[in-house]
Structure formats: structure tokens, C-alpha cells
Design a protein around this motif. Sequence first.
Motif, PDB file in Angstrom:
ATOM      1  N   ASP A 134      35.318  45.119 -68.257  1.00 49.50           N
ATOM      2  CA  ASP A 134      35.589  44.226 -69.729  1.00 49.50           C
ATOM      3  C   ASP A 134      34.660  43.182 -69.920  1.00 49.50           C
ATOM      4  N   GLY A 135      34.033  42.245 -68.889  1.00 47.29           N
ATOM      5  CA  GLY A 135      33.166  41.475 -68.865  1.00 47.29           C
ATOM      6  C   GLY A 135      31.720  40.881 -68.723  1.00 47.29           C
ATOM      7  N   LEU A 136      30.910  41.626 -69.065  1.00 45.31           N
ATOM      8  CA  LEU A 136      29.480  41.151 -68.572  1.00 45.31           C
ATOM      9  C   LEU A 136      28.897  40.701 -69.208  1.00 45.31           C
ATOM     10  N   GLY A 137      29.896  41.082 -71.034  1.00 49.67           N
ATOM     11  CA  GLY A 137      29.270  40.301 -72.114  1.00 49.67           C
ATOM     12  C   GLY A 137      29.265  38.862 -71.529  1.00 49.67           C
ATOM     13  N   GLU A 138      30.340  37.973 -71.226  1.00 46.53           N
ATOM     14  CA  GLU A 138      30.616  37.258 -71.153  1.00 46.53           C
ATOM     15  C   GLU A 138      29.659  36.820 -69.742  1.00 46.53           C
ATOM     16  N   HIS A 139      29.702  37.066 -68.416  1.00 42.53           N
ATOM     17  CA  HIS A 139      28.325  36.914 -67.745  1.00 42.53           C
ATOM     18  C   HIS A 139      27.027  37.363 -67.548  1.00 42.53           C
ATOM     19  N   ARG A 140      27.452  38.198 -68.393  1.00 44.95           N
ATOM     20  CA  ARG A 140      25.571  38.257 -69.047  1.00 44.95           C
ATOM     21  C   ARG A 140      25.219  37.190 -70.429  1.00 44.95           C
ATOM     22  N   ARG A 141      26.547  36.365 -70.308  1.00 45.91           N
ATOM     23  CA  ARG A 141      25.524  35.005 -71.205  1.00 45.91           C
ATOM     24  C   ARG A 141      25.383  34.375 -70.525  1.00 45.91           C
ATOM     25  N   GLY A 142      26.063  33.872 -69.391  1.00 45.39           N
ATOM     26  CA  GLY A 142      25.290  32.847 -68.099  1.00 45.39           C
ATOM     27  C   GLY A 142      24.176  33.104 -68.002  1.00 45.39           C
ATOM     28  N   GLU A 143      24.264  34.287 -67.290  1.00 40.39           N
ATOM     29  CA  GLU A 143      22.525  34.168 -67.011  1.00 40.39           C
ATOM     30  C   GLU A 143      21.273  33.993 -68.446  1.00 40.39           C
ATOM     31  N   LEU A 144      21.918  35.039 -69.501  1.00 42.46           N
ATOM     32  CA  LEU A 144      20.897  34.298 -70.150  1.00 42.46           C
ATOM     33  C   LEU A 144      20.472  32.540 -70.340  1.00 42.46           C
ATOM     34  N   ALA A 145      21.193  31.862 -70.286  1.00 36.72           N
ATOM     35  CA  ALA A 145      21.722  30.360 -69.893  1.00 36.72           C
ATOM     36  C   ALA A 145      20.628  30.015 -69.548  1.00 36.72           C
ATOM     37  N   ASN A 146      20.828  30.225 -67.639  1.00 34.50           N
ATOM     38  CA  ASN A 146      20.319  30.605 -66.501  1.00 34.50           C
ATOM     39  C   ASN A 146      18.775  30.323 -66.976  1.00 34.50           C
ATOM     40  N   ALA A 147      18.826  31.466 -67.574  1.00 30.03           N
ATOM     41  CA  ALA A 147      17.319  32.159 -67.830  1.00 30.03           C
ATOM     42  C   ALA A 147      16.426  31.450 -69.026  1.00 30.03           C
ATOM     43  N   MET A 148      16.975  31.014 -69.642  1.00 30.41           N
ATOM     44  CA  MET A 148      16.315  30.070 -70.114  1.00 30.41           C
ATOM     45  C   MET A 148      15.693  28.601 -70.070  1.00 30.41           C
ATOM     46  N   LYS A 149      17.062  28.138 -68.618  1.00 28.31           N
ATOM     47  CA  LYS A 149      16.312  27.237 -68.502  1.00 28.31           C
ATOM     48  C   LYS A 149      15.070  26.933 -67.192  1.00 28.31           C
ATOM     49  N   ALA A 150      14.908  28.622 -66.470  1.00 28.39           N
ATOM     50  CA  ALA A 150      14.217  28.473 -66.060  1.00 28.39           C
ATOM     51  C   ALA A 150      13.174  28.181 -66.835  1.00 28.39           C
ATOM     52  N   LEU A 151      12.694  28.844 -68.159  1.00 29.72           N
ATOM     53  CA  LEU A 151      11.883  29.065 -69.257  1.00 29.72           C
ATOM     54  C   LEU A 151      11.611  27.757 -69.837  1.00 29.72           C
ATOM     55  N   GLY A 152      12.444  27.201 -69.817  1.00 32.49           N
ATOM     56  CA  GLY A 152      12.299  25.358 -70.815  1.00 32.49           C
ATOM     57  C   GLY A 152      12.520  25.923 -71.883  1.00 32.49           C
ATOM     58  N   VAL A 153      13.099  27.205 -72.289  1.00 32.55           N
ATOM     59  CA  VAL A 153      13.686  26.796 -73.872  1.00 32.55           C
ATOM     60  C   VAL A 153      15.461  26.347 -73.998  1.00 32.55           C
ATOM     61  N   THR A 154      15.556  25.146 -75.105  1.00 34.56           N
ATOM     62  CA  THR A 154      16.915  24.547 -75.181  1.00 34.56           C
ATOM     63  C   THR A 154      17.496  25.517 -76.857  1.00 34.56           C
ATOM     64  N   ASP A 155      16.394  25.793 -77.574  1.00 32.52           N
ATOM     65  CA  ASP A 155      16.895  26.781 -78.437  1.00 32.52           C
ATOM     66  C   ASP A 155      17.423  28.365 -78.020  1.00 32.52           C
ATOM     67  N   HIS A 156      18.648  28.803 -77.727  1.00 35.97           N
ATOM     68  CA  HIS A 156      18.530  30.053 -78.011  1.00 35.97           C
ATOM     69  C   HIS A 156      20.144  30.766 -78.697  1.00 35.97           C
ATOM     70  N   ARG A 157      20.186  31.457 -79.394  1.00 31.34           N
ATOM     71  CA  ARG A 157      21.448  31.384 -79.677  1.00 31.34           C
ATOM     72  C   ARG A 157      21.321  33.337 -79.934  1.00 31.34           C
ATOM     73  N   TYR A 158      22.940  33.833 -80.539  1.00 31.43           N
ATOM     74  CA  TYR A 158      23.508  34.689 -80.814  1.00 31.43           C
ATOM     75  C   TYR A 158      23.402  34.890 -82.155  1.00 31.43           C
ATOM     76  N   LEU A 159      22.951  36.368 -82.064  1.00 38.75           N
ATOM     77  CA  LEU A 159      23.046  36.561 -83.937  1.00 38.75           C
ATOM     78  C   LEU A 159      24.503  36.593 -84.463  1.00 38.75           C
ATOM     79  N   GLY A 160      24.485  35.638 -85.522  1.00 38.93           N
ATOM     80  CA  GLY A 160      25.870  35.604 -85.605  1.00 38.93           C
ATOM     81  C   GLY A 160      27.083  34.980 -85.404  1.00 38.93           C
ATOM     82  N   GLY A 161      26.711  34.514 -83.433  1.00 45.21           N
ATOM     83  CA  GLY A 161      27.393  34.282 -82.682  1.00 45.21           C
ATOM     84  C   GLY A 161      27.707  34.796 -81.665  1.00 45.21           C
ATOM     85  N   PHE A 162      28.230  34.492 -80.981  1.00 48.57           N
ATOM     86  CA  PHE A 162      28.471  35.304 -79.481  1.00 48.57           C
ATOM     87  C   PHE A 162      29.777  36.356 -80.020  1.00 48.57           C
TER      88      PHE A 162
END
Length: 301
Positions: A60-88
Motif C-alpha cells: 500500500d505504498g503507491l500513493g507515496e510513489h505517485r506523489r513523486g511521479e506528480l512532482a516530476n510531471a509538474m517539473k516537466a510542465l513548469g508548474v510550481t504550485d501543486h497541492r493536495y486537497l486538505g494536504g497529502f
Amino acid sequence: MNKRLLLVHAHPDDESIGQGATMARYVAEGVGVTLVTCTGGEMGEILVPELAHLAADQEDGLGEHRRGELANAMKALGVTDHRYLGGFGRYRDSGMQWHPDGHAVAADDVHANAFWNADLTEAATLLVEVVREVRPQVLVTYDEFGGYGHPDHIQAHRVATYAVALAAVPSYRPDLGEAHDVAKVYWGAMSADKVREGLRALRDAGDTTTFEGMEPDGDLPAFMVPDAVLTAAIEATDFAAAKTEALRAHRTQIAVDGPFFALSNNQGANIWGTEYFRIAKGHPGPVGESGLEDDLFAGLG
């Protein structure tokens, strides 16, 4: 005008599939782009065999792994403000199953903390705080069916819609900031005409197995909408490569060279570099050469 765009998505990867090129284009133009992701995507299927141990029924560690994937995707798009609703970790991916009719529905067993079970007012209030802080003129989310029926997509639509209404009420939770009325709300979509063109190119080339069961003149999934209901077409073909890089970052979920992206091989950036929208709140602005808005901020002062 200091332009600000807020996108509300259900899981990491939804944003890159739906509006990756649009996000990259607006970042490059100096627009403030904020992404709110509602869950960690804990229940996603895992396409990378060596990461299968992260599945919900194992470590049950996929969420934390995908957290890293999202961060890398946002770097690719140049988006610096990305958040989880209510916090991760505030809301968990609800999971889904397929209905015999071919669309997603809620799973039989849903975690107590699943987003599908979230109290609507509570979740919307968390987003109200973001809306009043960021003060976007434009918000993008899903339609009422969540594109294809996924319960988290439907819930994201509900939360975003309610949050937009509540954020504009001065007497609602003034402790969360000054009221703000989002001028335009859009639902992401795909152009049915463009998809049919891609399917026709596949079939004309002799490919009868990719998207088997889908034909150029047949029925299409609900998120591929008739072009008559589209409002905006954001041409961002110069950012198709950035979108592809973002998609590759979500490697547990997306195989960029897989069947879903076969249309891209035939139609190039026409499919994945131009993204479509339906207006749900506000008024369309002036249209471009395509007969649709070519800017989500069209008509705003």
C-alpha cells in the motif's frame, strides 16, 4: 490582468492526460497555474512489474510513489504550485470497477477515508480556502460524469462546483479569506471529431486491433464529446513534448507507447497538443480561427 488558472483533478496523472499541454503553455506565458489533486491515487493499477509490491493489497505504498511521479510531471510542465486537497493523505483514492456498459463505477468495497465518502461541504470548504487564496479567473475540472464515470472524478466535479459557489459568498467562512467569484469554469473534454479522424487513419492504415470495438462512425466513450458542445480549443502543439514528458513521469499508470496513445502516432500533436474544453460557468469570449475560443481567459478584462 494578472491571469490565474486553477485545475482540480482526482488523481496524479489526470492533469497531464487532460490538460498537460495547456498547463505548460500558460506557464510559459506567465500565467499563474495552480493544480489541486484530490487523492494520492493509492488504488491505481501498476504497469511497472518491479513496483507491483506497492499495490494497495500488498505494501500500500503507491500513493507515496505517485506523489513523486506528480512532482516530476509538474517539473516537466513548469508548474510550481501543486497541492493536495486538505494536504497529502487527507483523502484516499476510492478505486473503481467497470460496469458492463463500459464505464467506471464505484468499487464494492470503498475505504472509509475514500474521497467518494468525503463530506461534500467539508471537502468543498478545503477548496474554498485555495480559491480565495489563489483567486483564479478560470477553473478547470471534469463534467458531471467525471469523463468516464470514475467516482473520484465525479466527486472532484461536485467539490469544485460547490467550492466555486461557496467561495463567492461573502458571509460564508470569512475566516478563509475575502470572497472570490471565479469568472469562468470549464470542463475538460476530447474532440470526438479529432478522435474519429485518428481512428479512421488507423483503420485506413490496416490497423484493426488498436481500439478494437471502436470505429470511426461508431459510439465513443462519454469524455469524447460532440464538437458542437465544445467552447474552447487551446492550441499548444509547441508543448506536446512537455506533455509527453509529464506523461512519462507517471510511469506506474501510463504507457506512452501503449494503445491509448496510438492516435498520437498517426495524428501527431493534433491530438495531444490541442486540448478542448466546455464552458460551465461564465460567458465565452471571442473565438479564434477554429470557431472556438483559443484562450480560456478570452473575454475577461
